[in-house]
Design a protein around this motif. Structure first.
Motif, PDB file in Angstrom:
ATOM      1  N   GLU A 644       0.838  -1.201   0.000  1.00 59.75           N
ATOM      2  CA  GLU A 644       0.000   0.000   0.000  1.00 59.75           C
ATOM      3  C   GLU A 644       0.873   1.251   0.000  1.00 59.75           C
ATOM      4  OE1 GLU A 644      -3.058   0.358  -0.424  1.00 59.75           O
ATOM      5  OE2 GLU A 644      -4.109  -1.481   0.126  1.00 59.75           O
ATOM      6  N   GLU A 645       1.903   1.279   0.859  1.00 66.37           N
ATOM      7  CA  GLU A 645       2.824   2.425   0.890  1.00 66.37           C
ATOM      8  C   GLU A 645       3.537   2.566  -0.450  1.00 66.37           C
ATOM      9  OE1 GLU A 645       5.257   2.822   4.596  1.00 66.37           O
ATOM     10  OE2 GLU A 645       4.298   0.888   5.072  1.00 66.37           O
ATOM     11  N   ALA A 646       3.949   1.423  -1.014  1.00 65.34           N
ATOM     12  CA  ALA A 646       4.644   1.443  -2.305  1.00 65.34           C
ATOM     13  C   ALA A 646       3.754   2.039  -3.384  1.00 65.34           C
ATOM     14  CB  ALA A 646       5.059   0.023  -2.690  1.00 65.34           C
ATOM     15  N   LEU A 647       2.485   1.630  -3.416  1.00 61.51           N
ATOM     16  CA  LEU A 647       1.559   2.134  -4.434  1.00 61.51           C
ATOM     17  C   LEU A 647       1.386   3.641  -4.314  1.00 61.51           C
ATOM     18  CD1 LEU A 647      -0.379   1.521  -6.741  1.00 61.51           C
ATOM     19  CD2 LEU A 647      -2.159   1.022  -5.032  1.00 61.51           C
ATOM     20  N   ALA A 648       1.292   4.146  -3.098  1.00 58.37           N
ATOM     21  CA  ALA A 648       1.134   5.593  -2.902  1.00 58.37           C
ATOM     22  C   ALA A 648       2.349   6.349  -3.429  1.00 58.37           C
ATOM     23  CB  ALA A 648       0.918   5.884  -1.416  1.00 58.37           C
ATOM     24  N   ILE A 649       3.553   5.814  -3.160  1.00 57.96           N
ATOM     25  CA  ILE A 649       4.775   6.486  -3.619  1.00 57.96           C
ATOM     26  C   ILE A 649       4.870   6.451  -5.139  1.00 57.96           C
ATOM     27  CG2 ILE A 649       7.289   6.240  -3.670  1.00 57.96           C
ATOM     28  CD1 ILE A 649       7.167   5.545  -0.702  1.00 57.96           C
ATOM     29  N   HIS A 650       4.554   5.326  -5.737  1.00 58.11           N
ATOM     30  CA  HIS A 650       4.661   5.227  -7.191  1.00 58.11           C
ATOM     31  C   HIS A 650       3.608   6.080  -7.892  1.00 58.11           C
ATOM     32  CE1 HIS A 650       6.958   1.252  -6.530  1.00 58.11           C
ATOM     33  NE2 HIS A 650       7.815   2.173  -6.918  1.00 58.11           N
ATOM     34  N   HIS A 673       7.768   7.996 -16.582  1.00 58.50           N
ATOM     35  CA  HIS A 673       6.370   7.641 -16.353  1.00 58.50           C
ATOM     36  C   HIS A 673       6.149   6.140 -16.593  1.00 58.50           C
ATOM     37  CE1 HIS A 673       1.969   7.480 -17.305  1.00 58.50           C
ATOM     38  NE2 HIS A 673       1.936   8.246 -16.202  1.00 58.50           N
ATOM     39  N   ALA A 674       6.826   5.591 -17.611  1.00 62.73           N
ATOM     40  CA  ALA A 674       6.713   4.153 -17.880  1.00 62.73           C
ATOM     41  C   ALA A 674       7.280   3.345 -16.724  1.00 62.73           C
ATOM     42  CB  ALA A 674       7.437   3.812 -19.179  1.00 62.73           C
ATOM     43  N   VAL A 675       8.386   3.836 -16.131  1.00 65.52           N
ATOM     44  CA  VAL A 675       8.951   3.150 -14.962  1.00 65.52           C
ATOM     45  C   VAL A 675       7.930   3.149 -13.826  1.00 65.52           C
ATOM     46  CG1 VAL A 675      10.738   3.227 -13.187  1.00 65.52           C
ATOM     47  CG2 VAL A 675      11.336   3.669 -15.582  1.00 65.52           C
ATOM     48  N   ALA A 676       7.291   4.298 -13.601  1.00 67.89           N
ATOM     49  CA  ALA A 676       6.286   4.385 -12.537  1.00 67.89           C
ATOM     50  C   ALA A 676       5.117   3.449 -12.817  1.00 67.89           C
ATOM     51  CB  ALA A 676       5.802   5.824 -12.397  1.00 67.89           C
ATOM     52  N   GLN A 677       4.699   3.370 -14.090  1.00 66.80           N
ATOM     53  CA  GLN A 677       3.597   2.472 -14.457  1.00 66.80           C
ATOM     54  C   GLN A 677       3.970   1.010 -14.210  1.00 66.80           C
ATOM     55  OE1 GLN A 677       0.330   3.247 -15.650  1.00 66.80           O
ATOM     56  NE2 GLN A 677       1.016   5.178 -14.743  1.00 66.80           N
ATOM     57  N   GLN A 678       5.218   0.649 -14.523  1.00 65.23           N
ATOM     58  CA  GLN A 678       5.653  -0.727 -14.256  1.00 65.23           C
ATOM     59  C   GLN A 678       5.549  -1.037 -12.762  1.00 65.23           C
ATOM     60  OE1 GLN A 678       9.754  -1.505 -15.209  1.00 65.23           O
ATOM     61  NE2 GLN A 678       9.637  -3.672 -14.671  1.00 65.23           N
ATOM     62  N   GLN A 679       5.992  -0.105 -11.943  1.00 64.36           N
ATOM     63  CA  GLN A 679       5.971  -0.349 -10.500  1.00 64.36           C
ATOM     64  C   GLN A 679       4.542  -0.310  -9.947  1.00 64.36           C
ATOM     65  OE1 GLN A 679       8.512  -1.617  -9.247  1.00 64.36           O
ATOM     66  NE2 GLN A 679       9.758  -1.145 -11.061  1.00 64.36           N
ATOM     67  N   ILE A 680       3.706   0.535 -10.500  1.00 61.83           N
ATOM     68  CA  ILE A 680       2.299   0.546 -10.086  1.00 61.83           C
ATOM     69  C   ILE A 680       1.664  -0.812 -10.393  1.00 61.83           C
ATOM     70  CG2 ILE A 680       0.016   1.498 -10.675  1.00 61.83           C
ATOM     71  CD1 ILE A 680       1.433   4.248 -10.926  1.00 61.83           C
ATOM     72  N   GLY A 681       1.963  -1.347 -11.568  1.00 60.48           N
ATOM     73  CA  GLY A 681       1.446  -2.672 -11.912  1.00 60.48           C
ATOM     74  C   GLY A 681       1.924  -3.735 -10.941  1.00 60.48           C
ATOM     75  N   ASN A 682       3.179  -3.669 -10.555  1.00 66.25           N
ATOM     76  CA  ASN A 682       3.715  -4.640  -9.605  1.00 66.25           C
ATOM     77  C   ASN A 682       3.097  -4.458  -8.215  1.00 66.25           C
ATOM     78  OD1 ASN A 682       5.377  -5.929 -11.437  1.00 66.25           O
ATOM     79  ND2 ASN A 682       7.076  -4.513 -11.099  1.00 66.25           N
ATOM     80  N   ALA A 695      -2.899  -3.611 -17.259  1.00 69.08           N
ATOM     81  CA  ALA A 695      -2.802  -2.440 -18.148  1.00 69.08           C
ATOM     82  C   ALA A 695      -1.532  -1.619 -17.918  1.00 69.08           C
ATOM     83  CB  ALA A 695      -4.054  -1.574 -18.000  1.00 69.08           C
ATOM     84  N   PRO A 696      -1.205  -1.228 -16.665  1.00 66.79           N
ATOM     85  CA  PRO A 696       0.027  -0.435 -16.499  1.00 66.79           C
ATOM     86  C   PRO A 696       1.284  -1.203 -16.912  1.00 66.79           C
ATOM     87  CG  PRO A 696      -0.933  -1.006 -14.360  1.00 66.79           C
ATOM     88  CD  PRO A 696      -1.959  -1.338 -15.395  1.00 66.79           C
ATOM     89  N   LEU A 697       1.299  -2.520 -16.722  1.00 63.75           N
ATOM     90  CA  LEU A 697       2.475  -3.294 -17.137  1.00 63.75           C
ATOM     91  C   LEU A 697       2.578  -3.354 -18.656  1.00 63.75           C
ATOM     92  CD1 LEU A 697       2.419  -6.173 -14.505  1.00 63.75           C
ATOM     93  CD2 LEU A 697       4.192  -4.417 -14.780  1.00 63.75           C
ATOM     94  N   ARG A 698       1.455  -3.499 -19.352  1.00 65.70           N
ATOM     95  CA  ARG A 698       1.499  -3.479 -20.825  1.00 65.70           C
ATOM     96  C   ARG A 698       1.966  -2.113 -21.329  1.00 65.70           C
ATOM     97  NH1 ARG A 698      -0.394  -7.871 -23.470  1.00 65.70           N
ATOM     98  NH2 ARG A 698      -1.878  -9.255 -22.414  1.00 65.70           N
ATOM     99  N   HIS A 699       1.512  -1.063 -20.668  1.00 66.12           N
ATOM    100  CA  HIS A 699       1.952   0.291 -21.046  1.00 66.12           C
ATOM    101  C   HIS A 699       3.475   0.413 -20.919  1.00 66.12           C
ATOM    102  CE1 HIS A 699       2.013   4.746 -21.172  1.00 66.12           C
ATOM    103  NE2 HIS A 699       2.925   4.631 -20.210  1.00 66.12           N
ATOM    104  N   ALA A 700       4.022  -0.029 -19.795  1.00 63.46           N
ATOM    105  CA  ALA A 700       5.465   0.078 -19.568  1.00 63.46           C
ATOM    106  C   ALA A 700       6.238  -0.752 -20.586  1.00 63.46           C
ATOM    107  CB  ALA A 700       5.800  -0.379 -18.146  1.00 63.46           C
ATOM    108  N   LEU A 701       5.802  -1.990 -20.825  1.00 67.32           N
ATOM    109  CA  LEU A 701       6.501  -2.865 -21.766  1.00 67.32           C
ATOM    110  C   LEU A 701       6.512  -2.260 -23.164  1.00 67.32           C
ATOM    111  CD1 LEU A 701       7.861  -5.496 -22.598  1.00 67.32           C
ATOM    112  CD2 LEU A 701       5.593  -6.554 -22.749  1.00 67.32           C
ATOM    113  N   ALA A 702       5.387  -1.742 -23.609  1.00 70.87           N
ATOM    114  CA  ALA A 702       5.313  -1.151 -24.950  1.00 70.87           C
ATOM    115  C   ALA A 702       6.272   0.030 -25.086  1.00 70.87           C
ATOM    116  CB  ALA A 702       3.877  -0.716 -25.249  1.00 70.87           C
TER     117      ALA A 702
END
Length: 763
Positions: A644-650, A673-682, A695-702
């Motif tokens: 939860e803390e990680a999600l807030a920071i990302h 922003h793509a790095v942040a999206q990857q971490q939000i997905g995780n 969705a956020p992981l597909r965004h980062a990968l693309a």
């Protein structure tokens, strides 16, 4: 003439006695007079009884003979030269009989099978021709002779072998070769026409209806071979040459390759016996490797050991391990690897010889004509032509796709010897300096293509703007292909005290290095640049490059202890130079190392300090390192079961990117922003919100794929694959397979994570 001087012996006896009296080896005399060692050995053994007058004159000059002794040698040669004679019937064939087959012939099964198919399909309308070509020492003649013996039953009307002496100063002329062939076929001397064309016509007529096998060994060029080829009929002609003879039309080609390691050991076994090889199996394998799997070298090593049955294989391995003595060790009687290479080398034009010598100075396993043009001080077009000529001569191997070339290991040693002997240290050092200076400037300009502050306009400083990479993709291709060369240039600049050039190049490379985190060379690059900054007394630049080095230890070679030590040193330098950005980076790189060492709380503390320090700075340049610290901190919190803390920071990191950062390019912000999206997905995956995580992981990968950043895209692919696995998605297996293979190629520690995820998929 003093008592005992040769005078009454035949030519071979005289020549051998004169050479011995002069204190010359066969190789030394061959080099002095410009004939091959094999030709000289044939003369001394009586196999060649009457060489041409010009050859005898060269021998006399090489031996330093006075006029009287030279005259006697020429008289003996004249007596050995053939006289016109009638030649009819089968007995005439013996003059061109096949040489004896080699009983220990090894490997070449597929090539031999193709020739057997060619012979079986021979038809009157299309006489078959096969050209056997390749570099010196591949065993072309041995293969062709062995093949001829195997093929003999298909050709009952005769099998003939003719050495065309293509590597001699005076190769056999087509006219003389045709005369020998016609006589071997029973044509009387008086019936042999005087002209080459008429002889060729008669030869084609004689063999038109006969199943004849012809071996033309050691051909010089196409012009020598063409008149000897039958026009019609069911014959087969085998042609061996060190040159490709690419101008011969409608021919079958047998391109011999190096032996495989096990084949080289098999050849060695057949020569020295299975007991000796079995007793020293590893030494036999090492010996094959030191011979570069080159058949001639393996045979020489075997013959040498066969002649010394009491010596161990390991003794020869120890001798050959020293590169400076390897070619000396690959000598057995008249057989020598160096002599085989020298035959080809001496026939090259001066510029091509220079190209070959200087190519040995190039770094890495292969090189471009561009590199050797610098080393040889040749225009690029001339260098490219030399490279092609050497490839056709079998002295270089060309890359199948790129304009690059490589040596066989032993040939590179020979070329280096020639450079030492003919160029000397001053010329070689000047060549290396010239190439290094050019490479440093080109690499710096190419690296700047990836710097977000420079790449939109063509970088200045390239040594040849006309040939410079035109954009980022061309720059990437050049930097990847030439990395051995520009790294060697960096080393040379560092070792010779050109510290500013070292710093400039390393600084230009630091954005490019992010695309290739799997390259271990970044540790060396940034270690040398940090040394250069220290030598220049610039503590601020030292802090910058120590931080780059800490990054390389962390991500390129996965050495967190070295990373922590380097980051701490960078922190001291950054504080002394009052550079708060570098203080923040040093805290962050130190935190990454601490986390990898399992010291999580210390890592979290450093990241919190770094993030607060950077957030307090108003300069836009502080936002990027702040984003880095936030993304890292969030990742570590998630790994500490605080998703939860990680999600807030990302999400905070993503908001900063969404708001924009003044003065920073949009594409750079998009990457963060793509790095942040990857971490939000995780983070969402860690919370069990699998559907939201996709969705956020597909965004980062693309994004990472579009940017051609494999060190970033493949971990994101793994993260996505794990989410798809949890969702039972049909793409899960293919996604995880692709991630595992790519991470393995990148030498990423996460490759084991990908393998484990695959194992957990239902079968």
């Amino acid at each position: 003439m003093c008592s005992g001087t040769p005078g009454t012996e035949d030519f071979g006896q005289q020549l051998r006695a004169l050479r011995t009296r002069a204190g010359l080896s066969q190789e030394a005399l061959a080099h002095a007079c410009g004939v091959s060692v094999r030709a000289l050995a044939d003369m001394e053994r009586g196999r060649t009884r009457g060489p041409q007058r010009r050859t005898v004159e060269s021998l006399a000059e090489g031996l330093g003979l006075d006029e009287e002794t030279a005259g006697r040698l020429e008289k003996a040669a004249a007596l050995g030269r053939p006289r016109p004679r009638a030649a009819t019937g089968p007995g005439a064939h013996s003059a061109l009989a096949l040489p004896r087959d080699i009983q220990d012939f090894t490997a070449r099964g597929p090539a031999l099978a193709r020739l057997l198919e060619l012979a079986a399909d021979a038809a009157p309308a299309r006489p078959a021709v096969s050209v056997v070509s390749g570099q010196p020492g591949l065993g072309k003649t041995a293969f062709a002779v062995h093949a001829a013996h195997r093929l003999a039953p298909y050709f009952p009307d005769g099998q003939f072998a003719l050495d065309l002496h293509g590597m001699d100063p005076e190769p056999t002329t087509p006219r003389d070769a045709l005369a020998r062939l016609l006589r071997a076929m029973g044509v009387a001397d008086t019936a042999v026409p005087p002209g080459t064309d008429d002889r060729a016509g008669l030869w084609r007529s004689v063999v038109r209806d006969r199943r004849v096998l012809l071996l033309l060994d050691n051909a010089a060029d196409e012009a020598q071979v063409r008149p000897l080829l039958p026009g019609t009929g069911p014959s087969l002609t085998l042609v061996t040459s060190r040159h490709t003879l690419a101008g011969l039309e409608s021919v079958h080609r047998t391109d011999l390759a190096l032996l495989r390691r096990e084949e080289a050991v098999e050849l060695l076994t057949r020569i020295v016996g299975p007991e000796r090889v079995a007793a020293e199996a590893q030494a036999a394998r090492d010996l094959a490797d030191l011979c570069g799997h080159l058949p001639l070298a393996v045979r020489i090593a075997g013959q040498r050991l066969h002649g010394r049955p009491h010596e161990r294989l390991g003794k020869l391995v120890a001798r050959l391990t020293a590169e400076g003595r390897r070619l000396d060790g690959l000598q057995a009687g008249s057989l020598g690897v160096r002599a085989a290479f020298a035959l080809s080398y001496r026939q090259l034009p001066p510029d091509t010889r220079t190209f070959l010598r200087r190519a040995a100075l190039a770094a890495g396993p292969d090189f471009s004509p561009e590199t050797v043009a610098l080393l040889a001080d040749l225009p690029y077009d001339e260098a490219a032509a030399c490279a092609e000529e050497l490839t056709d001569a079998g002295l270089l191997q060309s890359d199948p796709a790129a304009d690059r070339y490589r040596f066989h290991d032993l040939l590179k040693l020979y070329a280096a010897e020639q450079s030492a002997a003919e160029d000397g240290p001053e010329v070689r050092e000047a060549a290396l300096d010239r190439a290094a200076e050019w490479m440093l400037r080109r690499a710096t300009a190419a690296g700047l293509r990836f710097d977000v502050e420079h790449h939109r306009s063509a970088p200045h400083g390239d040594p040849d703007p006309a040939s410079a990479p035109a954009g980022r993709e061309e720059a990437r291709v050049w930097l990847e292909a030439e990395r051995a060369q520009w790294l060697a240039a960096l080393r040379r600049a560092h070792d010779t005290g050109r510290h500013r050039q070292v710093l400039d190049m390393a600084e230009a490379m630091h954005w490019f290095s992010d695309l290739n985190q799997h390259w271990e060379l970044w540790v060396e690059v940034f270690r040398r640049s940090a040394d250069a900054a220290r030598a220049l007394g610039s503590r601020q630049e030292e802090a910058v490059h120590l931080n780059y080095l800490a990054w390389a230890y962390n991500l390129c070679v996965h050495d967190p202890r070295a990373a922590l030590s380097t980051a701490d040193t960078a922190l001291v330098a950054a504080r002394e130079s009052d550079d708060q950005l570098q203080v923040g980076w040093a805290l962050g790189y130190g935190a990454a190392a601490l986390h990898r060492l399992g010291r999580a709380e210390e890592a979290h503390d450093r990241l919190h300090r770094a993030a607060r320090l950077l957030a307090a700075q108003d300069a836009p340049q502080a936002r990027l390192p702040e984003l880095t610290m936030l993304n890292s901190l969030g990742t570590y919190l998630r790994q500490a079961d605080r998703p939860e803390e990680a999600l807030a920071i990302h999400r905070r990191s993503a908001e900063i990117c969404g708001a924009g950062i003044p003065g920073q390019p949009e594409e750079l912000i998009a990457m963060y922003h793509a790095v942040a999206q990857q971490q939000i997905g995780n983070d969402l995956a860690a919370l069990g919100r699998w559907a939201d995580a996709e969705a956020p992981l597909r965004h980062a990968l693309a994004h990472f794929e579009d940017a051609q950043m494999p060190a970033w895209s493949e971990p994101a692919r793994l993260d996505l694959g794990q989410v798809l696995r949890a969702l039972g998605h049909p793409e899960a297996r293919d996604t995880l397979l692709a991630a595992r293979d790519a991470l393995t190629e990148l030498k990423s520690p996460r490759r084991s994570e990908a393998s484990a995820a695959l194992d957990e998929l239902p079968r």
